[in-house]
Motif scaffolding. Structure first.
Motif, short mmCIF file in Angstrom:
data_model
loop_
_atom_site.label_atom_id
_atom_site.label_comp_id
_atom_site.label_asym_id
_atom_site.label_seq_id
_atom_site.Cartn_x
_atom_site.Cartn_y
_atom_site.Cartn_z
N LEU A 1 0.56 -1.36 0.12
CA LEU A 1 -0.17 -0.39 -0.05
C LEU A 1 0.72 1.87 -0.07
O LEU A 1 0.56 2.40 -0.05
CB LEU A 1 -0.96 -0.29 1.43
CG LEU A 1 -2.12 -0.74 1.06
CD1 LEU A 1 -2.84 -1.02 2.84
CD2 LEU A 1 -2.95 -0.99 -0.55
N GLN B 1 -6.73 2.51 -5.92
CA GLN B 1 -6.75 2.85 -4.50
C GLN B 1 -6.99 2.94 -3.41
O GLN B 1 -7.21 2.67 -2.47
CB GLN B 1 -5.22 4.19 -4.48
CG GLN B 1 -4.97 4.21 -3.29
CD GLN B 1 -3.55 3.18 -3.08
OE1 GLN B 1 -3.37 2.81 -4.25
NE2 GLN B 1 -2.97 3.48 -2.47
N ARG B 2 -7.98 3.23 -3.39
CA ARG B 2 -9.06 3.81 -2.37
C ARG B 2 -9.85 2.07 -2.22
O ARG B 2 -9.61 1.74 -0.79
CB ARG B 2 -10.13 4.23 -2.41
CG ARG B 2 -11.96 4.85 -1.35
CD ARG B 2 -12.87 5.76 -2.12
NE ARG B 2 -13.24 4.57 -2.95
CZ ARG B 2 -14.82 3.29 -2.56
NH1 ARG B 2 -14.14 3.04 -0.81
NH2 ARG B 2 -15.06 2.63 -3.53
N ARG C 1 -8.50 -0.74 -2.71
CA ARG C 1 -7.27 -0.79 -2.60
C ARG C 1 -6.68 -1.30 -0.95
O ARG C 1 -6.92 -2.61 0.18
CB ARG C 1 -5.69 -1.17 -2.97
CG ARG C 1 -5.85 -1.58 -4.32
CD ARG C 1 -4.43 -0.98 -5.49
NE ARG C 1 -3.58 -0.98 -4.53
CZ ARG C 1 -1.76 -1.08 -4.42
NH1 ARG C 1 -2.09 0.46 -5.16
NH2 ARG C 1 -0.78 -1.50 -3.50
N GLU C 2 -7.13 -0.08 -0.32
CA GLU C 2 -6.60 0.34 1.06
C GLU C 2 -8.33 -0.59 1.50
O GLU C 2 -8.29 -0.64 2.81
CB GLU C 2 -7.21 1.71 1.21
CG GLU C 2 -5.64 2.22 0.91
CD GLU C 2 -4.96 3.70 0.77
OE1 GLU C 2 -6.43 4.26 1.23
OE2 GLU C 2 -4.26 4.61 0.21
N PRO D 1 -7.80 5.57 -11.46
CA PRO D 1 -6.10 5.14 -10.85
C PRO D 1 -6.96 5.51 -8.57
O PRO D 1 -6.60 5.12 -8.23
CB PRO D 1 -5.75 5.57 -11.20
CG PRO D 1 -5.35 5.99 -12.56
CD PRO D 1 -6.90 6.61 -11.90
N ASP D 2 -7.37 6.29 -8.17
CA ASP D 2 -7.49 7.35 -6.85
C ASP D 2 -8.47 6.08 -6.44
O ASP D 2 -8.61 5.52 -5.58
CB ASP D 2 -8.22 8.04 -7.66
CG ASP D 2 -7.58 9.66 -7.97
OD1 ASP D 2 -6.07 9.27 -7.60
OD2 ASP D 2 -7.58 10.40 -7.67
N PRO E 1 1.64 3.46 -4.66
CA PRO E 1 0.37 3.84 -5.21
C PRO E 1 -0.12 3.80 -6.24
O PRO E 1 0.95 2.78 -7.41
CB PRO E 1 0.46 5.86 -5.53
CG PRO E 1 1.61 5.75 -6.17
CD PRO E 1 2.59 4.80 -4.62
N THR E 2 -1.25 3.33 -6.75
CA THR E 2 -1.72 2.68 -8.40
C THR E 2 -1.16 3.82 -8.94
O THR E 2 -1.84 4.44 -9.39
CB THR E 2 -2.96 2.17 -7.89
OG1 THR E 2 -2.93 1.88 -6.45
CG2 THR E 2 -3.96 1.85 -9.63
N ASP E 3 -1.23 2.86 -10.30
CA ASP E 3 -0.88 3.59 -11.45
C ASP E 3 -0.57 3.18 -12.79
O ASP E 3 -1.26 1.98 -12.87
CB ASP E 3 0.87 4.49 -11.65
CG ASP E 3 1.74 5.03 -11.88
OD1 ASP E 3 0.37 6.11 -12.70
OD2 ASP E 3 2.36 5.40 -11.82
N ASP F 1 -2.35 -4.45 -9.01
CA ASP F 1 -3.40 -3.83 -8.15
C ASP F 1 -4.29 -4.15 -7.95
O ASP F 1 -5.78 -4.15 -7.26
CB ASP F 1 -3.63 -2.39 -9.24
CG ASP F 1 -2.74 -2.29 -9.66
OD1 ASP F 1 -1.55 -1.54 -8.95
OD2 ASP F 1 -1.84 -1.43 -10.82
#
Length: 368
Positions: free
Chosen positions: A187, A340-341, A343-344, A336-337, A190-192, A268
């Protein structure tokens, strides 16, 4: 409380029992292992069902393993009788030996998958065929030997015979601490682009890998999505054929169990199951829990147990729908945001509910 983890289980192929052992120890139980891995995974056992002339191989290997189990059990029993014996996953035969060796201990059988269910899902037997009747008999005899039957979802519990259901307990599959450690590190990344997704499994009908392959074919022209398929099994050749038009798909025969947490944490997205067989609608696969613990977005089928256990920490698609799966991956690549959310959120959900200690605690409650 002294518990013996017993049988011919193999944590490298089926990590479920490793989660239970780690969790029971974290809950304060003393757990010792008496284990002789059989060396035959589910696919190999299915091959024996398809080709019965291979049965002597199973019997021979089982007897060799059992001789070791008997010797070690008798040596250990001289020092201390266990309060309970946990027979590891795929222990349909091992549970009989456990009962014979430990007649005064509580016998726990980890019964995530029935033999009859495997035969039905893999189309090995008709609705009333001899093979199916044999598998049902194997299930019934195994369940009869257990004082407590451990299953992984409420749906699996409801599939048990009514008299067995009364002495059963639900313990989700969960993930070992190595997966959570890998997720915490992941984590920080970052997701990219490109979005990287992974599937790890044995390509069984429950997994529904042809659905993934059809989705990959739909995404053949999308350069923002890369997918790695790990494993082999019954539907492997079909999956490769269906996804052949996508140049951004990688195929990996297998990854060693010790390396798998960090490997999956490098992606990811963790792909779950998408099959439509009855078993697929009753389970939450270990890859879903492991993917969440590794800090990946879990994309899997929208079934009652997965919806209930994963809640908002996953993207759910209709079972058997490559179009919805392709759309879900596209949405993650577009945002991607949001990826990322998710994933967390997946990691936090797993850390709150599916650590080894949380998973195994219902067993100690029953034993107490």
């Amino acid at each position: 409380m002294h518990i013996v983890a017993f049988g011919t289980y193999d944590v490298a192929s089926h990590p479920r029992v490793a989660v239970l052992i780690e969790g029971l120890r974290a809950c304060g139980a003393e757990v010792t292992e008496v284990n002789r891995p059989l060396g035959l995974d589910t696919a190999a056992r299915v091959a024996i069902l398809r080709q019965p002339w291979r049965l002597p191989l199973l019997v021979l290997r089982l007897l060799v393993c059992w001789s070791g189990l008997v010797g070690e059990s008798l040596r250990r029993r001289r020092d201390r009788r266990p309060d309970a014996v946990l027979v590891g996953y795929l222990g349909h035969f091992d549970v009989h030996l456990a009962r014979l060796l430990h007649p005064r201990s509580t016998i726990l059988l980890d019964h995530m998958v029935s033999a009859a269910g495997v035969a039905t899902n893999r189309r090995l037997a008709g609705s009333g065929g001899l093979k199916l009747r044999l598998m049902k008999a194997i299930d019934a005899m195994a369940l009869k030997q257990a004082d407590v039957v451990v299953v992984d979802t409420a749906e699996q519990q409801q599939a048990l015979p009514e008299d067995v259901r009364r002495h059963s307990v639900v313990c989700p599959v969960g993930a070992t601490s190595e997966w959570f450690d890998a997720g915490a590190r992941a984590l920080e990344r970052p997701t990219d682009a490109p979005l990287k997704a992974v599937f790890v499994g044995l390509f069984s009908p429950t997994h529904g890998v042809p659905v993934i392959a059809d989705a990959l074919d739909i995404l053949a022209d999308d350069e923002r999505i890369e997918v790695t398929m790990v494993g082999q099994g019954q539907q492997y050749d079909e999956a490769r054929r269906l996804a052949a038009g996508n140049p951004r798909v990688s195929w990996v025969d297998w990854v060693d169990a010790e390396e798998l947490p960090d490997f999956v944490a490098g992606f990811d997205v963790s792909l779950g199951i998408f099959g439509t067989v009855p078993q697929a609608r009753r389970v939450v696969p270990n890859k879903a829990f492991q993917g969440a613990a590794a800090g990946a977005v879990v994309v899997t089928s929208d079934t009652a147990p997965q919806r209930r256990m994963l809640e908002s920490a996953a993207m759910l698609v209709s079972p058997g729908s490559p179009e919805e799966l392709a759309s879900a991956l596209t949405k993650l690549a577009d945002d991607p945001d949001e990826a990322q959310r998710l994933r967390e959120a997946a990691y936090e959900q797993a850390r709150e509910h599916y650590t080894p200690q949380a998973v195994a605690s219902p067993i100690l409650e029953v034993l107490s």
